[in-house]
Design an enzyme around this catalytic site. Structure first.
Site, PDB file in Angstrom:
ATOM      1  N   ASN A  15       0.830  -1.210   0.000  1.00  0.00           N
ATOM      2  CA  ASN A  15       0.000   0.000   0.000  1.00  0.00           C
ATOM      3  C   ASN A  15       0.862   1.257   0.000  1.00  0.00           C
ATOM      4  OD1 ASN A  15      -3.043  -0.590   0.202  1.00  0.00           O
ATOM      5  ND2 ASN A  15      -2.098  -2.117   1.545  1.00  0.00           N
ATOM      6  N   HIS A 110      -8.272  -0.822   6.591  1.00  0.00           N
ATOM      7  CA  HIS A 110      -8.659  -2.098   7.196  1.00  0.00           C
ATOM      8  C   HIS A 110      -9.239  -3.029   6.129  1.00  0.00           C
ATOM      9  CE1 HIS A 110      -9.619  -4.862  10.354  1.00  0.00           C
ATOM     10  NE2 HIS A 110     -10.823  -5.005   9.834  1.00  0.00           N
TER      11      HIS A 110
END
Ligand code: GRF
Length: 202
Positions: A15, A110
């Site tokens: 990410n 998340h």
């Protein structure tokens, strides 16, 4: 002027890579000022080095308690003039010291549709529960794990033959898209937190 990001990681940093790539392409109105890892062996640190980004390793064990550990994170962020903090696979609860210094300016990622399946094993827990729809949440962090106001969510269908690994691959693809998207919305000044809701201005 571009928004300075401080990215917190604990592992692979895929990410982080997505954020770096979109920043370098000039698409986010942001730049990564510093990457902080609680683990010295996190591959994300190598990614940061390859892009000439400052790296700081802060292992929890090097500090007497949570407060001094989190104060060190806050001080490192401030030293690098960070405006927005991004938790990109940072596997610890961020302390009050950081959250108070960055109110509604800490973004967490998340791998589940919150408030379902909070915690460190979101993908596995959702799969074990037998959900037919899984997803990703990007939200502002507060003092409760995985609880703060939701910025973006995206769902995906669970396939009959999915394993934790195959589902995680498709979840990552979504993460790599919507985490940078949330940063872009922030940089454009389009996020407004009202109570526990995040309004996205047109
Ligand atoms: C992501 O799936 C994130 O949702 C979770 O940890 C993973 C980090 O992946 N909290 P990476 O380090 O960005 O590759």
């Amino acid at each position: 002027m571009s928004v300075k990001l401080g990215v917190l990681i604990s592992g692979s940093g895929s990410n982080l890579q997505a954020i770096i790539d979109r920043c370098e392409a000039g698409e986010l109105g942001a730049e990564v000022a510093v990457v902080i890892s609680n683990r010295a062996d996190a591959y994300g640190l190598v990614r940061a080095e390859q892009h000439g980004i400052a790296r700081v390793v802060l292992p929890r064990k090097a500090f007497a308690d949570e407060a001094s550990y989190n104060s060190a994170i806050r001080d490192t962020l401030k030293e690098h003039d960070v405006e927005l903090v991004v938790m990109a696979g940072y596997m610890r609860l961020l302390g009050k010291e950081v959250l108070d210094a960055y109110p509604n300016r800490v973004v967490n990622l998340h791998p589940a549709l919150l408030p379902s399946f909070a915690g460190a094993h979101g993908v596995k827990d959702a799969l074990d529960y037998g959900v037919k729809v899984a997803g990703v949440t990007v939200h502002f962090a507060n003092e409760v794990f995985d609880e703060g106001p939701i910025i973006l969510q995206e769902a995906l269908a669970v396939r009959e033959d999915d394993t934790e690994e195959t589902l995680a691959v498709r979840i990552h693809e979504i993460e790599h898209r919507i985490l940078p998207e949330a940063i872009k919305l922030y940089a454009e000044g389009r996020l407004e937190v009202v109570g526990r809701k995040v309004r996205i201005r047109a």
